[in-house]
Design a protein around this motif. Sequence first.
Motif, PDB file in Angstrom:
ATOM      1  N   UNK A  25       0.809  -1.211   0.039  1.00 63.33           N
ATOM      2  CA  UNK A  25       0.211   0.076  -0.003  1.00 63.33           C
ATOM      3  C   UNK A  25       1.100   1.193  -0.057  1.00 63.33           C
ATOM      4  N   UNK A  26       0.477   2.279  -0.751  1.00 61.16           N
ATOM      5  CA  UNK A  26       1.176   3.467  -0.768  1.00 61.16           C
ATOM      6  C   UNK A  26       0.417   4.366   0.047  1.00 61.16           C
ATOM      7  N   UNK A  27       1.049   5.162   0.763  1.00 56.05           N
ATOM      8  CA  UNK A  27       0.455   6.194   1.767  1.00 56.05           C
ATOM      9  C   UNK A  27       0.955   7.689   1.476  1.00 56.05           C
ATOM     10  N   UNK A  28       0.120   8.267   1.175  1.00 56.90           N
ATOM     11  CA  UNK A  28       0.130   9.830   1.009  1.00 56.90           C
ATOM     12  C   UNK A  28       0.011  10.755   2.136  1.00 56.90           C
ATOM     13  N   UNK A  29       0.581  11.834   2.112  1.00 54.30           N
ATOM     14  CA  UNK A  29       0.658  12.903   3.020  1.00 54.30           C
ATOM     15  C   UNK A  29      -0.793  13.546   2.768  1.00 54.30           C
ATOM     16  N   UNK A  30      -0.919  14.610   3.671  1.00 59.25           N
ATOM     17  CA  UNK A  30      -2.114  15.498   3.609  1.00 59.25           C
ATOM     18  C   UNK A  30      -1.949  16.388   2.519  1.00 59.25           C
TER      19      UNK A  30
ATOM     20  N   UNK B 275      -7.793  22.530  -0.096  1.00 57.25           N
ATOM     21  CA  UNK B 275      -6.754  22.856   0.602  1.00 57.25           C
ATOM     22  C   UNK B 275      -6.412  21.727   1.753  1.00 57.25           C
ATOM     23  N   UNK B 276      -5.250  21.993   2.441  1.00 50.55           N
ATOM     24  CA  UNK B 276      -4.794  20.955   3.456  1.00 50.55           C
ATOM     25  C   UNK B 276      -5.946  21.100   4.184  1.00 50.55           C
ATOM     26  N   UNK B 277      -6.557  22.078   4.682  1.00 49.45           N
ATOM     27  CA  UNK B 277      -7.722  22.238   5.873  1.00 49.45           C
ATOM     28  C   UNK B 277      -8.815  21.369   5.456  1.00 49.45           C
ATOM     29  N   UNK B 278      -9.246  21.286   4.168  1.00 48.00           N
ATOM     30  CA  UNK B 278     -10.432  20.487   3.772  1.00 48.00           C
ATOM     31  C   UNK B 278      -9.861  18.869   3.812  1.00 48.00           C
ATOM     32  N   UNK B 279      -8.847  18.543   3.648  1.00 46.23           N
ATOM     33  CA  UNK B 279      -8.368  17.094   4.100  1.00 46.23           C
ATOM     34  C   UNK B 279      -8.630  16.832   5.447  1.00 46.23           C
ATOM     35  N   UNK B 280      -7.795  17.922   6.359  1.00 50.19           N
ATOM     36  CA  UNK B 280      -7.987  17.586   7.630  1.00 50.19           C
ATOM     37  C   UNK B 280      -9.218  17.404   8.009  1.00 50.19           C
ATOM     38  N   UNK B 281     -10.331  18.349   7.654  1.00 44.44           N
ATOM     39  CA  UNK B 281     -11.812  17.971   8.090  1.00 44.44           C
ATOM     40  C   UNK B 281     -12.132  16.726   7.569  1.00 44.44           C
ATOM     41  N   UNK B 282     -12.018  16.282   6.331  1.00 43.03           N
ATOM     42  CA  UNK B 282     -12.417  14.997   6.064  1.00 43.03           C
ATOM     43  C   UNK B 282     -11.809  13.828   7.084  1.00 43.03           C
ATOM     44  N   UNK B 283     -10.682  13.856   7.450  1.00 43.18           N
ATOM     45  CA  UNK B 283      -9.802  12.964   8.361  1.00 43.18           C
ATOM     46  C   UNK B 283     -10.509  13.084   9.826  1.00 43.18           C
TER      47      UNK B 283
END
Length: 74
Positions: free
Chosen positions: A8-13, A23-31
């Motif tokens: 499995x490949x893991x991606x950063x935010x 935006x990174x903030x949108x990804x953090x909200x999803x997480x």
Amino acid sequence: MADQPGRTRYLTVLEVADVMRVSKMTVYRLLHAGELPAVRVGRSFRVPQDALDHYLATNVTVAEQPEDRGRLSS
């Protein structure tokens, strides 16, 4: 590093944000909402590529067509 079959490949935010064009903030909200699974590594998150692919494939929204706006239903 070459991709190896079965790993499995893991991606950063930031990488997830780039793929999704948000935006990174949108990804953090999803997480934090649990909508996008991730692994916590220290204080960072890593998102499995498969999880991102699944999220994008299953969260499709059909946009309203411009000609449909303003019409009254009969």
